[in-house]
Design a protein around this motif. Sequence first.
Motif, PDB file in Angstrom:
ATOM      1  N   LYS A  81     -28.730  58.263  71.072  1.00  0.00           N
ATOM      2  CA  LYS A  81     -27.346  58.762  71.053  1.00  0.00           C
ATOM      3  C   LYS A  81     -26.503  57.991  72.067  1.00  0.00           C
ATOM      4  O   LYS A  81     -25.367  57.598  71.793  1.00  0.00           O
ATOM      5  CB  LYS A  81     -27.305  60.269  71.355  1.00  0.00           C
ATOM      6  N   TYR A  89     -25.419  62.456  65.624  1.00  0.00           N
ATOM      7  CA  TYR A  89     -24.703  63.595  66.210  1.00  0.00           C
ATOM      8  C   TYR A  89     -23.199  63.310  66.308  1.00  0.00           C
ATOM      9  O   TYR A  89     -22.569  63.480  67.350  1.00  0.00           O
ATOM     10  CB  TYR A  89     -25.242  63.953  67.594  1.00  0.00           C
ATOM     11  N   ILE A  92     -20.511  65.670  68.113  1.00  0.00           N
ATOM     12  CA  ILE A  92     -20.447  65.908  69.556  1.00  0.00           C
ATOM     13  C   ILE A  92     -19.143  65.381  70.137  1.00  0.00           C
ATOM     14  O   ILE A  92     -18.732  64.262  69.859  1.00  0.00           O
ATOM     15  CB  ILE A  92     -21.665  65.267  70.261  1.00  0.00           C
ATOM     16  N   VAL A 129     -27.573  70.025  70.742  1.00  0.00           N
ATOM     17  CA  VAL A 129     -27.018  68.975  69.886  1.00  0.00           C
ATOM     18  C   VAL A 129     -26.990  69.356  68.408  1.00  0.00           C
ATOM     19  O   VAL A 129     -26.380  68.654  67.611  1.00  0.00           O
ATOM     20  CB  VAL A 129     -27.782  67.628  70.044  1.00  0.00           C
ATOM     21  N   ASN A 130     -27.638  70.469  68.048  1.00  0.00           N
ATOM     22  CA  ASN A 130     -27.599  70.902  66.652  1.00  0.00           C
ATOM     23  C   ASN A 130     -26.153  71.195  66.258  1.00  0.00           C
ATOM     24  O   ASN A 130     -25.412  71.825  67.011  1.00  0.00           O
ATOM     25  CB  ASN A 130     -28.452  72.145  66.432  1.00  0.00           C
ATOM     26  N   GLN A 131     -25.762  70.790  65.087  1.00  0.00           N
ATOM     27  CA  GLN A 131     -24.376  70.930  64.657  1.00  0.00           C
ATOM     28  C   GLN A 131     -23.905  72.376  64.653  1.00  0.00           C
ATOM     29  O   GLN A 131     -22.766  72.662  65.005  1.00  0.00           O
ATOM     30  CB  GLN A 131     -24.173  70.303  63.276  1.00  0.00           C
ATOM     31  N   ASN A 134     -23.930  73.059  68.973  1.00  0.00           N
ATOM     32  CA  ASN A 134     -22.968  72.121  69.565  1.00  0.00           C
ATOM     33  C   ASN A 134     -22.422  72.588  70.916  1.00  0.00           C
ATOM     34  O   ASN A 134     -21.218  72.641  71.122  1.00  0.00           O
ATOM     35  CB  ASN A 134     -21.827  71.860  68.565  1.00  0.00           C
TER      36      ASN A 134
END
Length: 170
Positions: A81, A89, A92, A129-131, A134
């Motif tokens: 990332k 991601y 973010i 970091v999961n949508q 977030n």
Amino acid sequence: INHYPFLLIATSPSSVNTSILSQPWTSWLLNFSMPSNSAAWLTAEKATPLEVRSAPYTPPGEREIVVKNGAVAINPIDWLKQDIGSMVYSWIKFPFVLGTDVAGEVVETGPAVTRFKVGDHVVGMAVGVNQDVNKSTHSAFQAYTVLPTHMTSHIPSTMSYESAAVIPLG
């Protein structure tokens, strides 16, 4: 005086009933403060190095715990990332705290948590970091991480935090 759970706000000096402050059970309340937290922030797309600075301490929500991190593991997606930016991601917004693999000690439990208690040693997958989450508060590269209980497991007392933190990646 406004009364809230764990909070007493005096609106004026004359509104404080000083007799309540002399009660034994109030001494901890007067000294109560949230732990200070710090994190390694990714300040912008492809920024290096990560910037260590203060971060909010966030109490757990329902079915969540807060862990004082004993060790974190650097997952390849973390440096990826930082290296390739929004190709992964993309949702973010910066600044953001990365990190998914963490082990440490439970310091707080949220409502409806029955499987964990303060003092338990655990390993977990931080989901910041999961949508659908977030949130930097739910990422591992900091002193205190909010973890969902369904992504957390107890570790044996004979296992170090360093050994436990690498279990999620294998």
